[in-house]
Design a protein around this motif. Structure first.
Motif, PDB file in Angstrom:
ATOM      1  N   ILE A  60       0.565  -1.232  -0.024  1.00  0.00           N
ATOM      2  CA  ILE A  60      -0.051   0.066   0.025  1.00  0.00           C
ATOM      3  C   ILE A  60       0.931   1.329  -0.057  1.00  0.00           C
ATOM      4  CG2 ILE A  60      -1.891   1.203   1.131  1.00  0.00           C
ATOM      5  CD1 ILE A  60      -2.420  -1.394   2.655  1.00  0.00           C
ATOM      6  N   ILE A  69      -3.389   0.831  -3.752  1.00  0.00           N
ATOM      7  CA  ILE A  69      -3.724  -0.241  -2.667  1.00  0.00           C
ATOM      8  C   ILE A  69      -3.255  -1.364  -3.809  1.00  0.00           C
ATOM      9  CG2 ILE A  69      -4.907  -1.642  -1.658  1.00  0.00           C
ATOM     10  CD1 ILE A  69      -6.681   0.906  -1.028  1.00  0.00           C
ATOM     11  N   GLU A  77      -4.755  -6.800   6.134  1.00  0.00           N
ATOM     12  CA  GLU A  77      -4.004  -5.790   5.819  1.00  0.00           C
ATOM     13  C   GLU A  77      -4.563  -4.390   5.941  1.00  0.00           C
ATOM     14  OE1 GLU A  77      -0.427  -8.723   4.014  1.00  0.00           O
ATOM     15  OE2 GLU A  77      -1.680  -7.498   2.605  1.00  0.00           O
ATOM     16  N   LEU A  78      -5.608  -4.484   5.380  1.00  0.00           N
ATOM     17  CA  LEU A  78      -6.132  -3.302   5.117  1.00  0.00           C
ATOM     18  C   LEU A  78      -7.026  -2.711   6.401  1.00  0.00           C
ATOM     19  CD1 LEU A  78      -8.516  -3.867   1.727  1.00  0.00           C
ATOM     20  CD2 LEU A  78      -6.757  -2.131   1.933  1.00  0.00           C
ATOM     21  N   GLU A  79      -7.778  -3.815   7.044  1.00  0.00           N
ATOM     22  CA  GLU A  79      -8.183  -3.552   8.364  1.00  0.00           C
ATOM     23  C   GLU A  79      -7.137  -3.046   9.532  1.00  0.00           C
ATOM     24  OE1 GLU A  79     -10.061  -7.311   9.672  1.00  0.00           O
ATOM     25  OE2 GLU A  79      -9.721  -6.998  11.526  1.00  0.00           O
ATOM     26  N   ASN A  81      -4.324  -1.515   8.808  1.00  0.00           N
ATOM     27  CA  ASN A  81      -3.445  -0.206   8.466  1.00  0.00           C
ATOM     28  C   ASN A  81      -4.421   0.875   8.915  1.00  0.00           C
ATOM     29  OD1 ASN A  81      -2.485   1.954   6.628  1.00  0.00           O
ATOM     30  ND2 ASN A  81      -1.527   0.113   5.677  1.00  0.00           N
ATOM     31  N   ILE A  84      -5.093   3.667   6.096  1.00  0.00           N
ATOM     32  CA  ILE A  84      -6.218   3.365   5.309  1.00  0.00           C
ATOM     33  C   ILE A  84      -7.416   3.706   6.488  1.00  0.00           C
ATOM     34  CG2 ILE A  84      -7.897   1.467   4.850  1.00  0.00           C
ATOM     35  CD1 ILE A  84      -5.710   1.961   2.709  1.00  0.00           C
ATOM     36  N   LEU A  91     -13.509   1.601   4.164  1.00  0.00           N
ATOM     37  CA  LEU A  91     -12.743   0.345   3.348  1.00  0.00           C
ATOM     38  C   LEU A  91     -12.241  -0.668   4.693  1.00  0.00           C
ATOM     39  CD1 LEU A  91     -11.634  -0.975   1.072  1.00  0.00           C
ATOM     40  CD2 LEU A  91      -9.620   0.137   0.928  1.00  0.00           C
ATOM     41  N   THR A  92     -11.729   0.339   5.577  1.00  0.00           N
ATOM     42  CA  THR A  92     -11.448  -0.609   7.001  1.00  0.00           C
ATOM     43  C   THR A  92     -12.602  -1.182   7.513  1.00  0.00           C
ATOM     44  OG1 THR A  92      -9.977   1.300   7.519  1.00  0.00           O
ATOM     45  CG2 THR A  92     -10.231  -0.407   9.262  1.00  0.00           C
ATOM     46  N   ALA A  95     -13.452  -4.342   4.941  1.00  0.00           N
ATOM     47  CA  ALA A  95     -12.659  -5.299   4.955  1.00  0.00           C
ATOM     48  C   ALA A  95     -12.812  -6.111   6.361  1.00  0.00           C
ATOM     49  CB  ALA A  95     -11.138  -4.653   5.162  1.00  0.00           C
ATOM     50  N   ILE A 109      -8.199  -7.637  -1.932  1.00  0.00           N
ATOM     51  CA  ILE A 109      -9.020  -6.479  -2.478  1.00  0.00           C
ATOM     52  C   ILE A 109      -9.101  -6.640  -4.267  1.00  0.00           C
ATOM     53  CG2 ILE A 109      -7.034  -4.652  -2.817  1.00  0.00           C
ATOM     54  CD1 ILE A 109      -9.290  -2.674  -1.983  1.00  0.00           C
ATOM     55  N   THR A 122     -16.146  -4.820  -0.490  1.00  0.00           N
ATOM     56  CA  THR A 122     -15.399  -3.568  -0.788  1.00  0.00           C
ATOM     57  C   THR A 122     -15.766  -2.722  -1.967  1.00  0.00           C
ATOM     58  OG1 THR A 122     -13.809  -4.799  -2.095  1.00  0.00           O
ATOM     59  CG2 THR A 122     -13.180  -4.713   0.219  1.00  0.00           C
TER      60      THR A 122
END
Lengths: 286, 156, 751
Positions: A60, A69, A77-79, A81, A84, A91-92, A95, A109, A122
Motif C-alpha cells: 500500500i 493499494i 492488511e487493510l483492516e 492499516n 487506511i 474500506l477498513t 474489510a 481487494i 469492498t
C-alpha cells in the motif's frame, strides 16, 4: 515448474504467462473464492497463475495525493492499516466485516473486485471513492478504468483474458466515510444489502456533500441520489426523520421494483443507513 | 513441482501437484490428519491452520501458494511432551465434545494469542467466528481462552 | 447417604487429550492398504426417472466400479428400523433409478483416490426424465401428484384423552394458533463417512460413526442377504451426530461395494452431500387450540400436526407419535386430542434429530401457552405454574409414569434467578425507536428411553482383572457427549475402583453384548447407566462375598476403598486383584458378571428456558442478550458434561428460532446446500448460557440421574420466540423467525 501452475516471480514472467492465458487459466490471489468455485463447478482441468506472493501487488503506497493499494493486499492488511483507517474508513470497515478471520487473512481487494459479486463488500467503497483500477496486459501495457465501469455485472468485469489488476488507486481527500452491511447473521455472512457513504462535512457536523452506494440491490452497487440529496444539510447528531425514511424506501423501490426481497430491504435499509451514519458519528465522536 | 515449506518446525520437501489444497497435502501427503474438512468452502473452520502466524482455512489455499511458508498445525502444538496452554485449557474446561471442530478451533485461538496475549471476550469471539461448533454452544471454548487470560493477568 | 467419589464430579474426559492434539482417528482419517474411495452421485432433480451413461467415466484411470440401480440388490428396507420387530413400511433401495428428492442416491463411483472418483463423476452422463415434484405439505395434501401408490398420506393416527369437545363447552376462552417449523440440518461438523472391509475372521466390517450398531448390522445383512453374524459393525469415533447419523445412509451401499470388490472401501460425503443427501429434522405444520377457564386452568387442548416426511417413509410414524406423546407429559390437561398425519413429499427424508418431535411440538404449543396467558392477562410463568405437572404425575395416555417431575421448581427457581418479574415489568421501557426489548420463557419435556413404546434393555458384561482394572462391555455409542466418561463414573462409583482403571467398550457387534435400541431416545445414561450400576453392584457383592469366603471375614466387617478390600478389624490390605486371582484359584470362577437390564421406567426430564432479546425493528435481526436454562436432571453424573449438553442444545434451539431452515424451492432444489447458505449460530451470535440444575433424584435413574442431551434443545426456540413476541407485541408462530419474518410482522402491525 508444473504445467498447470505457475507463480511468476517478476513482471516479465507474469507477462509471459498472461500471453498464454486462456479461459482454463485462473489467476489466484487469495484463493478464498476461486478454489471453492472450481470445486463446486466440478472443474478439474485448469491452470493456475499464482500471484499471491507477487510483492509488487502486495504493498500500500501512500502518495501525496493518492493511495495506491496493490491488488493482492489482504482484508486483514487493510483492516489493520492505520493510514487506511484515516483516509478511507469505509474500506477498513468493509474489510473488517468480510467473512471470517481465516478468510480475511487470505482474501484480497483485487480478488473481491474481480469476482464482482453482487454482494462484494469492498466494491461499494471503491465506487464511492471513485477509485481507479490499474490494469496490466501481457505486453506490460497499462490502462486505467473507473472501478464503477470496470465492474459490469454479476461476476462480470472488463478484464480481458491477458490482463491483470495490479492496483487500485484512490484519491486522498478530507472526506469521511463509513460502510455497513446486513446479512442473515451478525458476522461471517453474505451481504443481503450493504452500503458505503462518503461525506464532506461542514459546520456544526452538517453534511455538505454525500455519496451513497448501495450494494446487492442491483447487478452492481447503485448510486443513491435520492438518499444523497436528503442527507445534504443533515446534521449528524440527529436521527433519521420520517421523510428520510420514506426516501430510503423509495430508493430501494426504484432499485428493485420487481423483486420479492424489496419489502424486507425497504425497511432494512433504514437500519443499514442508520448503522452507517452511526459509524460516522463514532469516528467524529459526535 | 517441488514444494519446500516448514511444517511444525520441520523442513518438508515434496514433489506434489501445486494445485492440491493445503488441507489435502497435510492430510494425504504428510499424514497430518488432525486438520479436518467440514465444509470445503472456508465456512466452518475445521481445517484452520496457521500460515506465517495467521489463521487460514486450509481448504481455500493451494499448496503452491504456501511454498516457502511456515505452517503450524494442531500436531505441532505439543512441545517436548508438554501440551500447549490452549490445549490444556480446552481439556480442563470441557471445551471439547465430539472433537471434530477442536483442532481448527484451537488453531484459531492459537493465532489470536500469538498476536494478542490478553484478548477480551469480544476478541475471542471474533477470532473464532469462522469456526463452527455444533456441540458446545461455544461457551466453554470461550471460557477456556478466558481462563488463560485470567491466569496471565494474575501472574503479573 | 455415603459421600460419592466420582458421581457428581466435573471430571475431565479421557478422550479429550487425543482430540486436543489431533491424534484422534475419525473414519475419514483412516487408511487401509489398497483402500478404495467411493462417493455417491446424488440426484439434481426432485422427481425424475434416471438414466446414466457411465461409459466415459469408466475410462478414467483408477476407477474400479460405477454402480447404478441395475447393479445393486433390489431389497427394500426402511432405514429408520433398528430391530426387525418394528416392521415399518419398507420403500428404500441402496440406489435408485427414480429419484424422489434432490439428493437421492442414484450411483456410486469407486476408485483409487478421491481425485479419481471426482473426475469420473464429472464425466457421468445423467439423463433426467422429470416428473412433477410434490414440495411442501400443502401440495402433498392435495394428492394431485402422487409420489407413492395411492396417496401422499404416509401415516395417520390420533391420541385421545378425556373429551375435548366437552371441555370446549366449559371453556371461558379458546386460544388458537397455527405455526410451522422447518426442516433443520443436523450440522455435525464431521460429514457422513463410512468404511467397509473384511477382517481376518471373515466378517464384513462396517466401521462407522453410528448411533445404533445393530441397526447397521441388520440393514447390511438384509440388503446383501448374508447372515447377521457375519456382519460386524464397529462404532467409530463420532464427530457429532445429533440424530443425523442414526439411520444408516452410507452403510448398506458401502458394504455392498466392499463385498463386491473384496476391498476396503471408504465412502465419504462433502457438506453439500450431507445437507441434501442424508436426512433432516421433519418440518411440521401445527394447529393448536386450547380451552381454558378464566381462573387460568387448562380444560382441554386439541393439537393437529402435519409432518413433512420427505421422500421415503423412514420415521414418519415414529416422529409423529413421538411428538404427540410428549404433549401429554408437560401440563396437566384432562382432555386432549392429538391428530398426527405425515405426508410424502419430494424432499429429503425425515430422520431422527435431537429432541425427536419435542422441539417441533413444543415450539408451537409453548407460543400458544404464552398467548393464553396474554388473553387471561396473567404472567406466563404464573399461568404455567397453575398447569404444569406435579411430582408423581400419571401420563393420561397410559404411557409410563412421569416420575419425579420438578418442572414447577424449574420455573420458580428460574423466575427468581432471571429476575423475571421485574424484567417482564420493566424491560419494554428500554425499547426505543429502533430496538425493541423483551423477555420470554418456555418449558419442555423429553423422555428417558423407549420403555412403553419399544423393547428397552441392554446387556452388560463386567469383569475385574487381576491387576484391579475393570472392563465393562456394553454396546453403547459415544456421540461426542462424553457418554463413556459418564458411564465410567457410574462404574467407578459402584465398584469403588479408580476411574483410570476402568475401560468401557463402545458397540462392536462381533464383541459387545446386545443392546436393544442403541444410543438414541435419550436412553444411555438412564438405561445403560442403570445397567452398569446394577452390574457393578452385583459384581462388587460377588467380590465381597469371595473375600469373606477366602479370608473368613464376616460380611459386616468388610470395607473397600479405591480397589482395596479389607477387614476393618485387621491391618492387612488386599487389592481387588489379589482376591480375583485367589478366587479363580480356589473356586474355579472368574470375577465377572453378565446381566440383562430391562429399563424399569421412563420418566420425563424437564427444562425451563428464559431469554432476553433485543430486536432490531429495521433489520429484523435479533440479539439474544441473556439466557438461563433450568433443568430437572435428577442428578448430574458429571456437571461439566451436563452443562456442555445444555449450552450446545441452546445453540441448536436458538438456531431453530432465528436462522436455521432448509430452503427448498418449488422445484425441490435445495438453496441452503452449504454452510454459507445454511447459517448455524456462530460465536458472535451466541450468548452465554447460564445454567441451574435441579437435582432431586429420579428414583430409577443411576444415582438419581435422568436425560439431558435432547431435552436441552426443546425449550430454547419457543422461549426466544415468546421473547420476540413480547418485545414486539406480535404473534409470530413461524420458525425460524428470520429477519424477513420479523420485518413482515412489523409491517403488518404498522409499528
Amino acid at each position: 515448474m508444473s504445467s498447470n501452475y505457475i507463480a511468476p516471480k517478476n513482471i516479465e514472467e507474469l507477462c509471459m504467462v498472461l500471453k498464454d492465458k486462456d479461459d482454463r487459466t485462473h489467476i489466484i490471489a487469495g484463493g478464498t473464492d476461486l478454489i471453492i468455485n472450481l470445486r463446486k463447478k466440478g472443474i478439474i482441468d485448469y491452470k493456475i497463475i499464482d500471484i499471491s506472493k507477487f510483492q509488487r501487488f502486495k504493498t500500500i503506497d501512500f502518495q501525496e495525493d493518492r493511495i495506491i493499494i496493490g491488488s493482492c493486499v489482504t482484508m486483514i492488511e487493510l483492516e489493520n492499516n492505520e493510514e487506511i483507517k484515516k483516509y478511507i474508513p469505509a474500506l477498513t470497515s468493509a474489510a473488517y466485516s468480510l467473512g471470517s478471520t481465516q478468510i480475511r487473512n487470505k482474501a484480497t481487494i483485487g480478488g473481491n473486485l474481480v469476482n464482482a459479486s453482487q454482494s462484494g463488500d469492498t466494491i461499494p467503497v471503491l465506487f464511492a471513492y471513485d477509485a481507479d483500477v490499474r490494469i496490466m496486459n501481457s505486453s506490460n501495457e497499462y490502462r486505467y478504468e473507473k472501478a464503477s465501469d470496470f465492474v459490469s455485472g454479476i461476476g462480470q468485469t472488463s478484464l480481458r483474458d491477458d490482463e491483470i489488476i495490479t492496483s487500485i488507486i484512490i484519491k486522498k481527500s478530507d472526506s469521511i466515510s463509513a460502510f455497513s452491511k446486513i446479512g442473515s447473521r451478525k458476522t461471517v455472512t453474505i451481504s443481503k444489502i450493504n452500503c458505503c457513504g462518503k461525506f464532506d462535512m461542514g459546520e456544526e457536523d452538517r453534511i455538505n456533500n454525500a455519496i451513497i452506494y448501495l450494494g446487492a440491490v442491483g447487478v452492481k452497487p447503485v448510486r443513491s441520489d435520492l438518499i444523497e440529496n436528503e442527507l445534504i444539510g443533515f446534521k449528524l447528531g440527529q436521527g433519521l426523520n420520517d421523510g428520510m425514511k420514506k426516501v430510503i424506501q423509495l430508493q430501494i423501490e426504484n432499485a428493485i421494483p420487481n423483486r420479492n426481497s424489496k419489502h424486507y430491504k425497504k425497511v432494512a435499509t433504514i437500519g443499514l443507513i442508520e448503522d452507517m451514519l452511526s459509524q460516522v458519528r463514532g469516528d467524529l465522536r459526535i | 513441482m517441488i514444494i519446500k515449506l516448514m511444517v511444525n518446525d520441520k523442513m518438508v520437501e515434496r514433489d506434489v501437484d501445486p494445485t492440491k489444497r493445503l488441507l489435502d497435502f497435510l492430510r494425504e501427503d504428510l499424514n497430518l490428519t488432525g486438520t479436518k474438512e467440514g465444509c470445503s468452502e472456508g465456512e466452518c473452520g475445521a481445517c484452520t491452520v496457521i500460515v506465517n502466524d495467521k489463521a487460514v482455512a486450509s481448504c481455500c489455499v493451494l499448496v503452491g501458494q504456501v511454498n516457502g511458508d511456515n505452517i503450524l498445525t494442531i500436531e505441532g502444538l505439543e512441545k517436548n511432551g508438554e501440551l500447549d496452554i490452549i490445549q490444556k485449557a480446552f481439556i480442563e474446561k470441557g471445551a471439547i465434545q465430539c472433537g471434530f471442530c477442536t483442532p481448527g478451533m484451537i488453531m484459531s485461538c492459537k493465532a489470536l494469542l500469538m498476536k494478542n496475549p490478553k484478548p477480551t471476550v469480544d476478541e475471542i469471539k471474533r477470532s473464532i467466528e469462522g469456526n463452527l461448533c455444533r456441540c458446545t454452544g461455544y461457551t466453554k471454548i470461550i471460557e477456556a481462552v478466558q481462563q488463560i487470560v485470567e491466569e496471565r493477568c494474575n501472574n503479573e | 447417604m455415603k459421600e460419592l467419589k466420582y458421581v457428581g464430579k466435573s471430571l475431565v474426559r479421557e478422550d479429550s487429550y487425543d482430540k486436543a492434539t489431533g491424534k484422534t482417528i475419525y473414519v475419514g482419517d483412516m487408511k487401509r492398504t489398497d483402500m478404495l474411495y467411493a462417493k455417491l452421485v446424488l440426484s439434481e432433480k426432485a422427481h425424475a426417472d434416471i438414466e446414466i451413461d457411465r461409459s466415459e467415466a469408466m475410462l478414467v484411470e483408477g476407477i474400479e466400479a460405477i454402480y447404478t440401480h441395475e447393479d445393486v440388490p433390489k431389497v427394500f428396507y426402511n432405514s429408520a428400523e433398528w430391530y426387525p420387530g418394528i416392521k415399518g413400511i419398507r420403500d428404500e433401495l441402496i440406489l435408485n433409478n427414480r429419484a424422489r428428492f434432490v439428493g437421492d442416491r442414484i450411483a456410486l463411483v469407486v476408485g483409487s483416490s478421491k481425485e479419481t472418483v471426482e473426475k469420473a463423476i464429472s464425466k457421468l452422463k445423467i439423463i433426467y426424465k422429470e416428473l412433477k415434484p410434490v414440495i411442501g405439505l400443502k401440495q402433498a395434501r392435495k394428492d394431485e401428484v402422487i409420489i407413492k401408490e395411492n396417496t401422499n398420506l404416509a401415516f395417520s393416527k390420533s391420541i385421545n384423552v378425556g373429551n375435548y369437545e366437552e371441555a370446549l363447552k366449559k371453556a371461558d376462552y379458546v386460544i388458537k394458533d397455527i405455526g410451522t417449523t422447518p426442516k433443520v440440518h443436523h450440522a455435525a461438523i464431521e460429514p457422513h463417512v463410512c468404511l467397509a472391509e473384511f477382517d481376518y475372521q471373515g466378517n464384513l466390517v462396517i466401521c462407522t460413526p453410528c448411533q445404533v450398531a445393530t441397526q447397521v448390522q441388520m440393514h447390511v445383512a438384509n440388503v446383501l442377504n448374508i447372515p447377521l453374524n457375519k456382519v460386524r459393525t464397529v462404532k467409530a469415533v463420532m464427530g457429532g451426530s445429533f440424530g443425523g447419523k442414526s439411520q444408516p445412509i452410507l452403510e448398506p451401499i458401502v458394504a455392498f461395494a466392499a463385498w463386491k470388490l473384496n476391498r476396503a472401501v471408504l465412502l465419504y460425503m462433502d457438506r453439500t452431500d450431507v445437507i441434501t443427501g442424508t436426512v433432516s429434522r421433519n418440518a411440521t405444520e401445527i394447529a393448536v387450540e386450547t380451552a381454558v377457564n378464566k381462573e387460568g386452568k387448562i380444560l382441554g387442548r386439541k393439537v393437529e400436526v402435519r409432518v413433512d416426511g420427505g421422500a421415503y417413509n423412514t420415521n414418519a410414524s415414529n416422529v409423529t407419535m413421538a411428538l404427540g406423546k410428549k404433549l401429554y407429559r408437560l401440563y396437566d390437561i384432562p382432555n386432549q386430542t392429538f391428530e398426527g398425519k405425515a405426508y410424502y413429499t419430494n424432499t429429503l427424508p425425515g430422520g431422527t434429530c435431537r429432541g425427536y418431535g419435542s422441539p417441533q411440538g413444543h415450539a408451537v404449543t409453548e407460543v400458544n401457552i404464552d398467548n393464553i396467558a396474554k388473553k387471561l392477562n396473567m404472567d406466563p410463568c404464573e399461568f404455567r405454574l397453575l398447569n404444569l405437572v406435579d411430582e408423581g404425575a400419571k401420563d393420561l395416555t397410559g404411557a409410563p409414569e412421569i416420575g419425579n417431575a420438578k418442572i414447577k421448581e424449574c420455573v420458580k427457581v428460574g423466575m427468581e434467578a432471571f429476575n423475571w418479574k421485574e424484567k417482564r415489568d420493566t424491560i419494554k421501557n428500554k425499547s426505543a425507536d429502533r430496538y425493541a426489548y423483551g423477555v420470554g420463557m418456555a418449558c419442555g419435556t423429553h423422555g428417558n428411553g423407549y420403555k412403553g413404546a419399544y423393547p428397552d434393555f441392554t446387556n452388560v458384561d463386567m469383569r475385574i482383572y487381576a491387576d484391579e482394572g475393570a472392563i465393562v462391555k456394553i454396546g453403547v455409542h459415544d456421540l461426542g457427549c462424553g457418554t463413556i466418561t459418564t458411564l465410567k463414573q457410574i462404574a467407578a462409583e459402584t465398584l469403588d475402583i479408580n476411574m483410570e482403571k476402568i475401560r468401557i467398550t463402545e458397540a462392536d457387534t462381533f464383541v459387545t453384548p446386545y443392546d436393544s435400541a442403541g444410543t438414541q431416545a435419550s436412553r444411555v445414561t438412564y438405561v445403560c447407566g442403570g445397567a452398569i450400576k446394577e452390574a457393578g453392584k452385583k459384581l462388587k457383592a460377588k467380590l465381597i462375598n469371595a473375600f469373606c469366603k477366602l479370608k473368613n471375614v464376616p460380611i459386616e466387617n468388610v470395607e473397600t476403598a479405591n480397589g482395596y478390600i479389607y477387614d476393618k478389624n485387621s491391618t492387612e490390605e488386599h487389592t481387588y486383584g489379589d482376591i480375583v486371582t485367589e478366587y479363580e484359584k480356589h473356586f474355579s470362577e472368574s470375577m465377572s458378571i453378565s446381566l440383562e437390564y430391562k429399563s424399569p421406567a421412563n420418566p420425563a426430564s424437564f427444562a425451563a428456558f428464559f431469554a432476553e432479546v433485543k430486536v432490531d425493528k429495521y433489520t429484523g435481526l435479533v440479539d439474544v442478550i441473556d439466557c438461563l436454562a433450568v433443568h430437572d436432571i435428577g442428578r448430574a453424573i458429571n456437571p461439566m458434561l451436563v452443562e456442555g449438553q445444555i449450552q450446545g442444545g441452546a445453540q441448536f434451539g436458538l438456531g431453530m428460532a432465528l436462522y436455521e431452515q432448509m430452503k427448498i424451492n418449488k422445484n425441490g432444489d435445495v438453496k441452503s446446500n452449504s454452510f454459507s447458505k445454511y447459517h448455524i449460530i456462530n460465536s458472535t451470535s451466541m450468548p452465554k448460557v447460564k445454567i441451574i440444575l435441579i437435582e432431586d433424584n429420579e428414583p430409577y435413574g443411576p444415582y438419581g440421574a435422568k436425560s439431558v442431551g435432547e431435552m436441552a434443545t426443546v425449550a430454547p426456540a419457543p422461549a426466544i420466540i415468546n421473547a420476540i413476541n413480547f418485545a414486539l407485541d406480535t404473534n409470530i408462530t413461524t420458525f425460524p423467525a428470520t429477519p424477513e419474518v420479523i420485518v413482515n410482522e412489523i409491517l403488518k402491525k404498522g409499528i
